[in-house]
Design a protein around this motif. Structure first.
Motif, PDB file in Angstrom:
ATOM      1  N   PRO A  52       0.752  -1.231   0.049  1.00  0.00           N
ATOM      2  CA  PRO A  52       0.109  -0.018  -0.037  1.00  0.00           C
ATOM      3  C   PRO A  52       0.839   1.411   0.100  1.00  0.00           C
ATOM      4  O   PRO A  52       0.448   2.267  -0.557  1.00  0.00           O
ATOM      5  CB  PRO A  52      -1.006  -0.225   1.253  1.00  0.00           C
ATOM      6  CG  PRO A  52      -0.062  -0.997   2.125  1.00  0.00           C
ATOM      7  CD  PRO A  52       0.617  -1.994   1.135  1.00  0.00           C
ATOM      8  N   SER A  55       1.668   1.776  -3.420  1.00  0.00           N
ATOM      9  CA  SER A  55       0.665   2.393  -4.460  1.00  0.00           C
ATOM     10  C   SER A  55       0.535   3.808  -4.076  1.00  0.00           C
ATOM     11  O   SER A  55       0.424   4.622  -4.933  1.00  0.00           O
ATOM     12  CB  SER A  55      -0.574   1.513  -3.806  1.00  0.00           C
ATOM     13  OG  SER A  55      -1.798   2.109  -4.248  1.00  0.00           O
ATOM     14  N   TYR A  58       3.522   5.717  -5.884  1.00  0.00           N
ATOM     15  CA  TYR A  58       3.174   5.937  -7.289  1.00  0.00           C
ATOM     16  C   TYR A  58       2.564   7.162  -7.647  1.00  0.00           C
ATOM     17  O   TYR A  58       3.046   7.901  -8.552  1.00  0.00           O
ATOM     18  CB  TYR A  58       2.344   4.635  -7.717  1.00  0.00           C
ATOM     19  CG  TYR A  58       3.334   3.523  -8.311  1.00  0.00           C
ATOM     20  CD1 TYR A  58       4.686   3.595  -8.906  1.00  0.00           C
ATOM     21  CD2 TYR A  58       3.056   2.188  -7.812  1.00  0.00           C
ATOM     22  CE1 TYR A  58       5.510   2.781  -9.293  1.00  0.00           C
ATOM     23  CE2 TYR A  58       3.841   0.980  -8.290  1.00  0.00           C
ATOM     24  CZ  TYR A  58       4.934   1.453  -8.827  1.00  0.00           C
ATOM     25  OH  TYR A  58       5.949   0.236  -9.483  1.00  0.00           O
ATOM     26  N   ARG A  59       1.490   7.660  -6.844  1.00  0.00           N
ATOM     27  CA  ARG A  59       0.520   8.510  -7.135  1.00  0.00           C
ATOM     28  C   ARG A  59       1.289   9.778  -6.955  1.00  0.00           C
ATOM     29  O   ARG A  59       1.379  10.773  -7.740  1.00  0.00           O
ATOM     30  CB  ARG A  59      -0.689   8.428  -6.274  1.00  0.00           C
ATOM     31  CG  ARG A  59      -1.705   7.258  -6.656  1.00  0.00           C
ATOM     32  CD  ARG A  59      -2.664   7.092  -5.699  1.00  0.00           C
ATOM     33  NE  ARG A  59      -3.641   6.330  -6.294  1.00  0.00           N
ATOM     34  CZ  ARG A  59      -3.749   5.024  -6.410  1.00  0.00           C
ATOM     35  NH1 ARG A  59      -2.659   4.503  -6.021  1.00  0.00           N
ATOM     36  NH2 ARG A  59      -4.622   4.310  -6.902  1.00  0.00           N
ATOM     37  N   SER A 202      -5.396  -1.364  -6.155  1.00  0.00           N
ATOM     38  CA  SER A 202      -5.001  -0.367  -7.228  1.00  0.00           C
ATOM     39  C   SER A 202      -4.215  -1.213  -8.262  1.00  0.00           C
ATOM     40  O   SER A 202      -3.384  -1.962  -8.067  1.00  0.00           O
ATOM     41  CB  SER A 202      -4.245   0.664  -6.360  1.00  0.00           C
ATOM     42  OG  SER A 202      -3.858   1.836  -7.158  1.00  0.00           O
ATOM     43  N   TYR A 203      -4.329  -0.589  -9.619  1.00  0.00           N
ATOM     44  CA  TYR A 203      -3.555  -1.195 -10.649  1.00  0.00           C
ATOM     45  C   TYR A 203      -2.762  -0.260 -11.256  1.00  0.00           C
ATOM     46  O   TYR A 203      -3.001   1.063 -11.516  1.00  0.00           O
ATOM     47  CB  TYR A 203      -4.439  -1.743 -11.533  1.00  0.00           C
ATOM     48  CG  TYR A 203      -5.409  -2.760 -11.106  1.00  0.00           C
ATOM     49  CD1 TYR A 203      -5.374  -4.192 -11.149  1.00  0.00           C
ATOM     50  CD2 TYR A 203      -6.888  -2.416 -10.336  1.00  0.00           C
ATOM     51  CE1 TYR A 203      -6.260  -4.965 -10.601  1.00  0.00           C
ATOM     52  CE2 TYR A 203      -7.696  -3.233  -9.940  1.00  0.00           C
ATOM     53  CZ  TYR A 203      -7.539  -4.599 -10.060  1.00  0.00           C
ATOM     54  OH  TYR A 203      -8.350  -5.666  -9.389  1.00  0.00           O
ATOM     55  N   HIS A 204      -1.453  -0.655 -11.605  1.00  0.00           N
ATOM     56  CA  HIS A 204      -0.524   0.268 -12.052  1.00  0.00           C
ATOM     57  C   HIS A 204       0.235  -0.259 -13.167  1.00  0.00           C
ATOM     58  O   HIS A 204       0.688  -1.091 -13.281  1.00  0.00           O
ATOM     59  CB  HIS A 204       0.468   0.795 -11.087  1.00  0.00           C
ATOM     60  CG  HIS A 204      -0.295   1.286  -9.852  1.00  0.00           C
ATOM     61  ND1 HIS A 204      -0.286   2.676  -9.802  1.00  0.00           N
ATOM     62  CD2 HIS A 204      -0.598   0.995  -8.831  1.00  0.00           C
ATOM     63  CE1 HIS A 204      -1.150   3.161  -8.582  1.00  0.00           C
ATOM     64  NE2 HIS A 204      -1.250   1.946  -7.946  1.00  0.00           N
ATOM     65  N   TYR A 296      -7.035   4.575 -10.873  1.00  0.00           N
ATOM     66  CA  TYR A 296      -6.182   3.443 -11.170  1.00  0.00           C
ATOM     67  C   TYR A 296      -6.856   2.319 -10.335  1.00  0.00           C
ATOM     68  O   TYR A 296      -6.162   1.171  -9.879  1.00  0.00           O
ATOM     69  CB  TYR A 296      -4.691   3.759 -10.145  1.00  0.00           C
ATOM     70  CG  TYR A 296      -3.894   4.919 -10.622  1.00  0.00           C
ATOM     71  CD1 TYR A 296      -3.078   4.527 -11.642  1.00  0.00           C
ATOM     72  CD2 TYR A 296      -4.307   6.052 -10.247  1.00  0.00           C
ATOM     73  CE1 TYR A 296      -2.379   5.682 -12.407  1.00  0.00           C
ATOM     74  CE2 TYR A 296      -3.651   7.238 -10.914  1.00  0.00           C
ATOM     75  CZ  TYR A 296      -2.736   7.223 -12.075  1.00  0.00           C
ATOM     76  OH  TYR A 296      -1.898   8.007 -12.481  1.00  0.00           O
ATOM     77  N   LEU A 359      -1.923  -3.805  -6.189  1.00  0.00           N
ATOM     78  CA  LEU A 359      -1.469  -3.337  -4.848  1.00  0.00           C
ATOM     79  C   LEU A 359      -2.759  -2.936  -4.287  1.00  0.00           C
ATOM     80  O   LEU A 359      -3.524  -2.260  -4.326  1.00  0.00           O
ATOM     81  CB  LEU A 359      -0.407  -2.227  -5.105  1.00  0.00           C
ATOM     82  CG  LEU A 359       0.847  -2.355  -5.874  1.00  0.00           C
ATOM     83  CD1 LEU A 359       1.433  -0.870  -5.892  1.00  0.00           C
ATOM     84  CD2 LEU A 359       1.889  -3.312  -5.450  1.00  0.00           C
ATOM     85  N   GLY A 360      -2.418  -3.377  -2.762  1.00  0.00           N
ATOM     86  CA  GLY A 360      -3.507  -2.934  -1.763  1.00  0.00           C
ATOM     87  C   GLY A 360      -3.719  -3.752  -0.489  1.00  0.00           C
ATOM     88  O   GLY A 360      -2.426  -4.371  -0.278  1.00  0.00           O
ATOM     89  N   SER A 374      -0.170  -8.019  -3.488  1.00  0.00           N
ATOM     90  CA  SER A 374       0.620  -7.448  -4.465  1.00  0.00           C
ATOM     91  C   SER A 374       0.687  -8.796  -5.523  1.00  0.00           C
ATOM     92  O   SER A 374       1.150  -9.915  -5.203  1.00  0.00           O
ATOM     93  CB  SER A 374       2.083  -7.315  -3.925  1.00  0.00           C
ATOM     94  OG  SER A 374       3.075  -6.909  -4.744  1.00  0.00           O
TER      95      SER A 374
END
Length: 506
Positions: A52, A55, A58-59, A202-204, A296, A359-360, A374
């Motif tokens: 997390p 995640s 990344y933002r 969350s998808y990246h 995301y 991720l989460g 993950s």
């Protein structure tokens, strides 16, 4: 002074993995923010251990990427991003220009502008929350110890790098409910709303280098609306913090949506040397809930017509979400794929490029966290609907066949258990849990193998054969008795869709 304030631009707080082709020389295990961007094309991935936190980071990096490249104010976004991709690295002059404009805004313990924190909490909160409350992998209060033992009266200090990761987790995944009391202009409250990514997966987009990953992760600006930087500031760009009693100015555009969409306010307390974090204030950031919106996550629509983000589930393999990432309208429930995925495709030319990282945390709305999540897909750019619509739909059909067989197996073992034990309901029977534990890993292995071979024919029959084998294995203890044998054989038909419904005659 810099050591005491802990400048993230230079302090090695971001662990990384280097590419095999990175030039020989200095390859440290961790770098500062400035080096992270200057050498992003030599870095294969971030090595943040807490999913997390990765995640949320990344933002933050997406927002910095948009600012550094000035793609946030571009009139020709696709062409200018393509030019940066062709360049192959971030322009050092652009990196120095942006960070040079905010030299004092990336200090973790700065008294006036602590990074992603609210310095007002020392005066507005009754007392600190405690270090164990900050560290999300530690128990605090009377909670159970899951990852490690720690006592509130004698908490172990954490490094600035670790404190930063847990600060990010709180901002994006913090729970709702009780928090430290905070008084703002006569309003005293001690409860908070859940973070914007609480319980969501969350998808990246993931490239071969961090440079590709950050460019692929940039959300495309809304063409119908032009944003001005001054009207859409990131938290570290603000001279004065936002008003906790109103949402006005909290989220005003794509950048503040990435990094300013928080419901918790935090403030880290360092030791005298600024070498470790020894305490933290944690309270509410806004009294109102910021509408949840994110580029995301997979958005689903409930039967009541409400939109919600797909939940993180530690028992659910990533293959069950793959078609919702490849297709605009995947088969099954009404679903919308993450808006960032379609624009991420343009960064990659060959089939070895784009992967997707999920991720989460599998968690509830309040305090209970079950397990971090993950996972990474293999390269999937050639399976995207925009590249090959037929293959993308076949992947959707393959996933649907595996899901259908799993549901039928679950109904079959529950019905067999109910008949055998003469129980009206068998929602949580042992056979159901055992069947799921055997089926879903086997189905996942079959799915990825068929996807790799691009072999989609006969999938339904193979998934059904897996359910037959597992059904016999799970129910064999009861099949040795006459009652159990009748129950198992009567319920077996559920593996094939159940008994056909009778249609009324003329």
């Amino acid at each position: 002074m810099s050591a005491e304030l802990h400048d993230l631009l230079t302090e090695p707080d971001f662990p990384v993995r280097w590419t095999d082709t990175a030039p020989g020389g200095d390859h440290p295990e961790a770098v500062g923010l400035r080096q992270l961007f200057l050498r992003a094309h030599e870095i294969s991935a971030l090595a943040i251990p807490l999913p997390p936190a990765l995640s949320g980071l990344y933002r933050i990096l997406y927002a910095l990427t948009a600012r550094i490249t000035e793609l946030d104010v571009s009139d020709n976004w696709h062409a200018e991003r393509d030019a940066i991709v062709q360049l192959g690295h971030f322009d050092p002059a652009d990196v120095d220009r942006y960070f040079g404009a905010y030299p004092d805004r990336f200090r973790l313990y700065d008294p006036a502008h602590p990074f992603l924190q609210d310095p007002r909490l020392t005066e507005e909160c009754d007392k600190p929350a405690g270090l164990n409350k900050l560290v999300t992998t530690r128990p605090s209060g009377s909670n159970h110890a899951w990852f490690q033992h720690s006592v509130d009266a004698r908490p172990h200090p954490v490094s600035p790098a670790q404190a930063l990761q847990h600060l990010i987790v709180w901002r994006y995944y913090g729970p709702s409910g009780r928090c430290a009391a905070r008084t703002v202009r006569g309003t005293k409250e001690a409860n908070s709303t859940a973070g914007p990514l609480r319980s969501a997966l969350s998808y990246h987009p993931l490239g071969r280098t961090l440079f590709e990953t950050l460019l692929a992760g940039l959300p495309e600006p809304d063409r119908a609306r032009r944003y001005v930087r001054a009207e859409d500031p990131c938290p570290w760009e603000r001279d004065t913090p936002t008003d906790p009693l109103t949402l006005k100015g909290a989220v005003t555009g794509p950048m503040s949506k990435l990094v300013g969409h928080n419901q918790h306010a935090l403030l880290l307390v360092p030791d005298a040397q600024g070498a470790q974090t020894v305490n933290a204030y944690i309270s509410w950031a806004y009294r109102e809930r910021i509408p949840r919106d994110d580029d995301y996550v997979i958005w689903q629509t409930s039967q009541a017509g409400n939109r919600y983000a797909r939940y993180a589930d530690c028992r659910r393999g990533l293959w069950r979400d793959l078609d919702a990432l490849l297709l605009k309208e995947p088969p099954g429930v009404e679903t919308r794929r993450p808006p960032v995925i379609p624009t991420a495709i343009d960064v990659f030319d060959d089939e070895q490029g784009l992967r997707i990282q999920a991720l989460g945390i599998d968690q509830e709305g309040q305090a209970k966290d079950k397990q971090v999540v993950s996972a990474i897909t293999p390269p999937v750019v050639q399976l995207m609907e925009e590249r090959d619509g037929i293959q993308a739909r076949l992947v959707g059909d393959l996933r649907l066949a595996g899901e259908r067989a799993g549901r039928r197996l679950d109904r079959a073992v529950k019905k067999a258990w109910a008949l055998f034990s003469n129980t009206a309901k068998a929602e949580d029977c042992a056979w159901s849990a055992a069947a799921a534990a055997h089926y879903w890993p086997a189905a996942e292995s079959e799915f990825w193998q068929r996807l790799q071979q691009r072999h989609f024919e006969g999938a339904a029959q193979v998934f059904r054969s897996i359910t037959e084998r597992i059904y016999d294995q799970v129910t064999k203890t009861a099949a040795g008795t006459a009652r159990g044998a009748r129950a198992c054989e009567s319920a077996r038909i559920e593996l094939y869709g159940g008994r056909p419904k009778k249609t009324p005659g003329p």
